[in-house]
Scaffold this motif. Structure first.
Motif, PDB file in Angstrom:
ATOM      1  N   ALA A 145       0.885  -1.170  -0.151  1.00  0.00           N
ATOM      2  CA  ALA A 145       0.136  -0.040   0.016  1.00  0.00           C
ATOM      3  C   ALA A 145       0.741   1.170  -0.003  1.00  0.00           C
ATOM      4  CB  ALA A 145      -0.974  -0.036   1.172  1.00  0.00           C
ATOM      5  N   ALA A 146       1.835   1.219   0.770  1.00  0.00           N
ATOM      6  CA  ALA A 146       3.002   2.322   0.932  1.00  0.00           C
ATOM      7  C   ALA A 146       3.355   2.617  -0.564  1.00  0.00           C
ATOM      8  CB  ALA A 146       4.008   2.213   1.813  1.00  0.00           C
ATOM      9  N   ALA A 147       3.928   1.456  -1.367  1.00  0.00           N
ATOM     10  CA  ALA A 147       4.292   1.441  -2.574  1.00  0.00           C
ATOM     11  C   ALA A 147       3.432   2.314  -3.585  1.00  0.00           C
ATOM     12  CB  ALA A 147       4.805   0.213  -3.142  1.00  0.00           C
ATOM     13  N   VAL A 148       2.033   1.873  -3.452  1.00  0.00           N
ATOM     14  CA  VAL A 148       1.268   2.619  -4.134  1.00  0.00           C
ATOM     15  C   VAL A 148       1.129   3.995  -4.340  1.00  0.00           C
ATOM     16  CG1 VAL A 148      -1.432   2.567  -4.863  1.00  0.00           C
ATOM     17  CG2 VAL A 148      -0.345   0.488  -4.526  1.00  0.00           C
ATOM     18  N   THR A 149       1.093   4.440  -2.712  1.00  0.00           N
ATOM     19  CA  THR A 149       1.109   5.764  -2.480  1.00  0.00           C
ATOM     20  C   THR A 149       2.052   6.463  -2.943  1.00  0.00           C
ATOM     21  OG1 THR A 149       1.985   5.426  -0.291  1.00  0.00           O
ATOM     22  CG2 THR A 149      -0.387   5.472  -0.364  1.00  0.00           C
ATOM     23  N   ASP A 150       3.297   5.938  -2.858  1.00  0.00           N
ATOM     24  CA  ASP A 150       4.680   6.559  -3.400  1.00  0.00           C
ATOM     25  C   ASP A 150       4.509   6.691  -5.093  1.00  0.00           C
ATOM     26  OD1 ASP A 150       5.480   6.489  -0.768  1.00  0.00           O
ATOM     27  OD2 ASP A 150       6.881   4.957  -0.935  1.00  0.00           O
ATOM     28  N   LYS A 151       3.922   5.792  -5.576  1.00  0.00           N
ATOM     29  CA  LYS A 151       3.946   5.579  -6.965  1.00  0.00           C
ATOM     30  C   LYS A 151       2.969   6.737  -7.364  1.00  0.00           C
ATOM     31  CE  LYS A 151       5.052   4.298 -10.998  1.00  0.00           C
ATOM     32  NZ  LYS A 151       6.366   4.115 -11.535  1.00  0.00           N
ATOM     33  N   VAL A 152       1.759   6.757  -6.665  1.00  0.00           N
ATOM     34  CA  VAL A 152       0.885   7.784  -7.161  1.00  0.00           C
ATOM     35  C   VAL A 152       1.433   9.338  -7.118  1.00  0.00           C
ATOM     36  CG1 VAL A 152      -1.364   8.974  -6.732  1.00  0.00           C
ATOM     37  CG2 VAL A 152      -1.138   6.484  -6.602  1.00  0.00           C
ATOM     38  N   GLY A 153       2.219   9.572  -6.019  1.00  0.00           N
ATOM     39  CA  GLY A 153       2.848  10.797  -5.672  1.00  0.00           C
ATOM     40  C   GLY A 153       3.904  11.022  -6.656  1.00  0.00           C
ATOM     41  N   ALA A 154       4.720   9.912  -6.991  1.00  0.00           N
ATOM     42  CA  ALA A 154       5.764  10.141  -8.283  1.00  0.00           C
ATOM     43  C   ALA A 154       5.238  10.430  -9.417  1.00  0.00           C
ATOM     44  CB  ALA A 154       6.552   8.730  -8.086  1.00  0.00           C
ATOM     45  N   LEU A 155       4.078   9.767  -9.936  1.00  0.00           N
ATOM     46  CA  LEU A 155       3.508  10.091 -11.182  1.00  0.00           C
ATOM     47  C   LEU A 155       3.198  11.631 -11.184  1.00  0.00           C
ATOM     48  CD1 LEU A 155       1.402   6.891 -11.802  1.00  0.00           C
ATOM     49  CD2 LEU A 155       3.492   7.628 -12.975  1.00  0.00           C
ATOM     50  N   TYR A 156       2.472  12.122  -9.961  1.00  0.00           N
ATOM     51  CA  TYR A 156       1.990  13.624  -9.969  1.00  0.00           C
ATOM     52  C   TYR A 156       2.850  14.245 -10.161  1.00  0.00           C
ATOM     53  CZ  TYR A 156      -1.124  17.189  -8.542  1.00  0.00           C
ATOM     54  OH  TYR A 156      -1.748  18.509  -8.601  1.00  0.00           O
ATOM     55  N   SER A 157       4.272  14.239  -9.392  1.00  0.00           N
ATOM     56  CA  SER A 157       5.431  14.999  -9.453  1.00  0.00           C
ATOM     57  C   SER A 157       5.970  15.042 -10.787  1.00  0.00           C
ATOM     58  CB  SER A 157       6.516  14.538  -8.398  1.00  0.00           C
ATOM     59  OG  SER A 157       5.822  14.470  -7.226  1.00  0.00           O
ATOM     60  N   SER A 158       5.835  13.815 -11.600  1.00  0.00           N
ATOM     61  CA  SER A 158       6.361  14.027 -12.909  1.00  0.00           C
ATOM     62  C   SER A 158       5.621  14.714 -13.883  1.00  0.00           C
ATOM     63  CB  SER A 158       6.430  12.209 -13.479  1.00  0.00           C
ATOM     64  OG  SER A 158       6.755  12.280 -14.654  1.00  0.00           O
ATOM     65  N   VAL A 159       4.163  14.672 -13.649  1.00  0.00           N
ATOM     66  CA  VAL A 159       3.443  15.309 -14.529  1.00  0.00           C
ATOM     67  C   VAL A 159       3.513  16.954 -14.234  1.00  0.00           C
ATOM     68  CG1 VAL A 159       1.033  16.067 -14.819  1.00  0.00           C
ATOM     69  CG2 VAL A 159       1.465  13.775 -14.669  1.00  0.00           C
ATOM     70  N   ARG A 160       3.997  17.511 -13.046  1.00  0.00           N
ATOM     71  CA  ARG A 160       3.904  18.426 -12.522  1.00  0.00           C
ATOM     72  C   ARG A 160       5.504  19.153 -13.125  1.00  0.00           C
ATOM     73  NH1 ARG A 160       4.752  19.185  -6.201  1.00  0.00           N
ATOM     74  NH2 ARG A 160       6.621  17.788  -6.890  1.00  0.00           N
TER      75      ARG A 160
END
Length: 471
Positions: A145-160
């Motif tokens: 679950a922590a890996a999922v939250t990290d991945k979602v945040g990383a994808l958002y940061s990449s878009v930003r």
């Protein structure tokens, strides 16, 4: 025609063919020069200059030939077609690049993608449902679950980060536009000064036309030629270049991704009229603005803002749907009504998604109070993996949509680039130097020059004979 008139006629032919040879030599010298437009010396017959009188003795044949100017063999229609095609190709190219970059950053499908991370989390919940008494199963749920939250945040940061880079590129494009506009204004001044003294400014015109084409690729600009030979360049119907004067552009609007995600667009305005937005009709700058645009309710907003909004939706749905089931379960200690995920206030959902459970015993896997080793709730959470409106399905739909839009953008860019290349090929065929044609012209002008020289030689021989006879 008098003998002296014949000398003048032959001399005019010598001068005209020499100038024609000079022009042809210039064409040959620039056969491989990018942007050079072939030229021709325009020759016209000189009429007899006489004043009517009763003793007029002129034959009326004419006074030879003269060069009235050096013409650029450019086609205004083909030039306009190239600029229009360049505007469209640049616009579509920027959008295609943005989609391709975004699609690559999502990394779907792969072992480290968000889909894969969520699948591992659902599998961990399934293992927990089958083995609720095992601490390792509970630890696996928390780590996945922590890996999922990290991945979602990383994808958002990449878009930003991609948005920030795109905005920087927009600023760079505006700087290029202003520099090219100033260059065109300077060329306007030089061309006007040259033509006012009777000079040939064709090479300067070539430079100016090439710069206008580049501006069209940047902004969709069009041009209007004045009677004095200078050119006005228009962007969105308003003058960017007026003779030797320019009106600069500046990037305005959302300075950061958070502002764009909140609905504030990035715009380009006139520096001398603050708040007056430039209505760009095409070009790479318009393409960048479309990429930087905020999201809208229809899902047709900016490429990057829409991707960020989709990530926020997935994060919100993941937290809501898992928490709804988790709140109905019981922890090993019998606690109920607890959340599995939480969303930090003040952050976008994708960046603020966190695992709220402090340890494995805090997972409410049981659906029965007092039955610590029941896995009913964990199994219910696992079924979200196949739910029609579950987080996994929402993300999969988003990935497919992004892929379809990327493929469409690439196809449009390919078609637009093919149209631009065809238009440029037609322009080159009409305006570029053909060395075979120039060789033929060289021979023709050489023969004309030789013939005029022979006429002078013949007249000289006749005059010499007359003078010898008069002695």
């Amino acid at each position: 025609m008098s003998t002296f008139s014949g000398i003048g006629t032959a001399l005019s032919s010598l001068n005209a063919h020499r100038q024609a040879l000079d022009v042809t030599s210039q064409n040959v010298a620039n056969a491989n020069t990018v942007g050079y437009t072939r030229q021709r010396a325009t020759m016209v017959a000189s009429p007899t200059a006489v004043n009517p009188s009763m003793f007029q003795s002129a034959s009326g044949v004419g006074d030879g030939v003269r060069v009235t100017g050096v013409e650029r063999l450019a086609d205004a229609f083909l030039d306009a077609q190239v600029r229009s095609a360049s505007s469209s190709a640049s616009y579509q190219g920027v959008r295609s690049t943005a989609y391709t970059t975004l699609e690559a950053s999502l990394g779907e499908p792969s072992k480290t993608s968000l889909s894969s991370q969520m699948s591992q989390m659902w599998s961990a919940f399934e293992d927990l449902a089958n083995n609720p008494h095992q601490a390792s199963a509970r630890t696996a749920v928390l780590s996945t679950a922590a890996a999922v939250t990290d991945k979602v945040g990383a994808l958002y940061s990449s878009v930003r980060d991609q948005w920030t880079q795109a905005r920087d590129q927009a600023v760079s494009l505006v700087d290029q536009v202003n520099a090219k506009a100033q260059g065109i204004a300077d060329l306007n001044g030089r061309i006007l000064a040259t033509t006012n003294v009777g000079g040939n400014a064709n090479e300067l015109v070539d430079q100016r036309e090439r710069a206008i084409t580049e501006l069209a690729g940047l902004t969709g600009a069009t041009s209007q030629t004045r009677a004095n030979g200078t050119v006005d360049v228009l962007v969105g119907g308003n003058p960017l270049v007026e003779g030797s004067r320019t009106n600069a552009l500046v990037v305005t609007g959302a300075p950061a991704f958070a502002d764009a995600a909140g609905g504030a667009p990035v715009t380009v305005s006139w520096a001398h009229r603050p708040g007056s937005v430039v209505a760009l009709s095409g070009g790479s700058l318009a393409g960048q603005l479309s990429v930087l645009a905020p999201a809208d309710a229809a899902g047709t907003g900016g490429v990057l803002a829409e991707a960020a909004a989709r990530l926020d939706t997935v994060a919100t749905e993941l937290a809501d749907q898992v928490n709804t089931l988790h709140q109905g379960g019981y922890t090993a200690a019998g606690a109920t009504g607890t959340d599995f995920f939480r969303l930090e206030a003040g952050l976008p959902a994708a960046l603020g998604l966190r695992v709220a459970v402090p340890d494995g015993d805090g997972i409410a896997a049981s659906g029965v109070d007092g039955a610590a080793y029941d896995g009913g709730v964990a199994d219910a959470i696992h079924t979200l993996s196949s739910a029609a409106r579950g987080p996994q399905a929402l993300w999969a739909a988003g990935v497919v949509d992004t892929g379809n839009r990327s493929a469409s953008a690439t196809a449009r860019a390919t078609v637009a680039e093919a149209a631009r290349a065809q238009a440029e090929s037609q322009q080159t065929s009409a305006a570029a130097v053909d060395t075979d044609e120039e060789t033929v012209n060289l021979m023709a002008y050489q023969r004309g020059y030789q013939a005029a020289a022979r006429v002078l030689s013949t007249i000289d021989s006749v005059l010499e004979t007359l003078m010898n006879m008069a002695r």
